[in-house]
Design an enzyme around this catalytic site. Structure first.
Site, short mmCIF file in Angstrom:
data_model
loop_
_atom_site.label_atom_id
_atom_site.label_comp_id
_atom_site.label_asym_id
_atom_site.label_seq_id
_atom_site.Cartn_x
_atom_site.Cartn_y
_atom_site.Cartn_z
CB SER A 253 -0.10 -1.20 -3.63
OG SER A 253 1.05 -1.19 -2.83
CE1 TYR B 76 3.42 -3.72 -7.13
CE2 TYR B 76 3.48 -2.22 -5.26
CZ TYR B 76 2.97 -3.35 -5.88
OH TYR B 76 2.00 -4.10 -5.25
#
Ligand code: NAP
Length: 254
Positions: free
Chosen positions: A146, A159
Site C-alpha cells: 500500500s 493497516y
C-alpha cells in the site's frame, strides 16, 4: 526468449486471495488473460470472477476460506493441487482496513487487520513456498502492499503497521528464497476505486485532497494493476527480488 513468451503464463496455476471483487478480481482476470488457471480463495460468492476468468478461456476453481485465521491454509494448497496438480503463483491480496483515532483504537481492530493482512499472508506464503520447493522449479509470490507501506497515513494504525510489515516481509522472504528460484515481490497500489476506499471517496474533502495529490489526476482502477501483476508473476521478472512496485498514478513521486 521472445518478448511475448516472457509474459506468457500458459500452463501455470495462480492462487489469488480475496478475488471476488476489487483489485483481486482485476488481478485474477489479468493472470488468466496471460494464460494462468486461477484458484480463487474467498469467503464471499465469486461468480463474477469465475465468469471473467472463464471468458478468457482459462479454468477457475473457488476455495471457500476465512483468512482471518491460518486454519484453512492446508485446505487451500490441497485444493489447488487437486484441481491443477501444481502451484506456480501466489497473489496475497485479501486485506481489510479499520479507521479510528490511534487514541481510541481497539485491540480487536488491531488484531483483525494484522491477522488477515500480515499473519495469514505470511503463513500462506510459507505453505506455498514449501510446495514450490517440493515441486522444484521455483515460483512467484506477489504480496499486496500500500502507499501506507511507505507513509504513515492517519487513523489507520493497524493497516499502516500491517502494510509496512508486508514491505519488510517481502524483502525478508526474497532474501531467503531467491536462491531457490522463488521471486517474492509486492505491488503497492495507490488510491484505487474499490470497496476499500468507499468511505474516503464519499468524504468530499478527503476525496478532493487525495485527487489534488495524484499526478495522474484520477483514482486508479483494478485494471491498472494488470500489467504489474503479470510482470511479477511471469519470467519477465525472474531477476526481480524483494521489490515493492508502486502503481499509484505518481502519488509517491510528489
Ligand atoms: P476490497 O474490494 O475490500 O477487497 C478485499 C478482498 O479481501 C475481498 O475479496 C475480501 O472479501 C477479501 N477478504 C478480506 N478479509 C477476508 C477474510 N477474512 N477471508 C477471506 N477474504 C477476505 O478491497 P481492495 O481495494 O480490492 O483490496 C485488495 C487489497 O489491496 C487489500 O490488501 C488492500 O489493503 C489493498 N490495497 C487497496 C488499495 C485501494 O485503494 N483500494 C490501496 C492499497 C492497497 P469480502 O468481499 O468477502 O470482504
Amino acid at each position: 526468449m521472445k518478448m511475448q513468451t516472457l509474459f506468457d503464463l500458459s500452463g501455470k496455476t495462480a492462487i489469488v486471495t480475496g478475488c471476488n471483487t476489487g483489485l483481486g478480481q482485476g488481478m485474477a482476470v489479468a493472470l488468466a488473460d496471460a494464460g494462468a488457471d486461477i484458484v480463487g480463495v474467498n469467503r464471499s460468492d465469486a461468480s463474477a470472477t469465475r465468469a471473467g476468468v472463464e471468458a478468457t478461456g482459462r479454468r477457475y476453481v473457488d476455495v471457500a476460506a476465512d483468512l482471518a485465521s491460518t486454519r484453512d491454509i492446508p485446505g487451500i494448497v490441497a485444493a489447488a493441487l487437486a484441481a491443477f496438480g501444481r502451484i506456480d503463483i501466489l497473489v496475497n491480496n485479501a486485506g481489510i482496513i479499520r479507521r479510528a483515532d490511534a487514541l481510541d483504537f481497539t485491540e480487536s481492530d488491531w488484531d483483525d487487520v494484522v491477522n488477515v493482512n500480515l499473519r495469514t499472508a505470511f503463513f500462506l506464503a510459507q505453505a506455498v513456498a514449501r510446495q514450490f520447493v517440493a515441486q522444484g522449479g521455483g515460483g512467484k509470490i506477489v504480496n499486496i502492499a500500500s502507499m501506507l507501506s511507505f507513509q504513515g497515513g492517519i487513523r489507520v494504525p493497524s493497516y499502516t503497521a500491517s502494510k509496512s510489515g508486508v514491505l519488510g516481509l517481502t524483502r525478508l522472504l526474497a532474501c531467503e528464497w531467491a536462491k531457490r528460484g522463488i521471486n517474492v515481490n509486492a505491488i503497492a497500489p495507490g488510491y484505487m476505486e474499490t470497496s476499500n476506499t468507499v468511505a474516503l471517496r464519499a468524504d468530499a474533502n478527503r476525496n478532493r485532497a487525495i485527487l489534488e495529490r495524484i499526478p495522474a489526476d484520477r483514482w486508479g482502477t483494478p485494471a491498472d494493476l494488470a500489467g504489474a501483476v503479470v510482470f511479477l508473476a511471469s519470467a519477465a521478472s525472474d531477476y526481480v527480488h524483494g521489490h515493492t512496485l508502486a502503481v499509484d498514478g505518481g502519488w509517491l513521486a510528489r
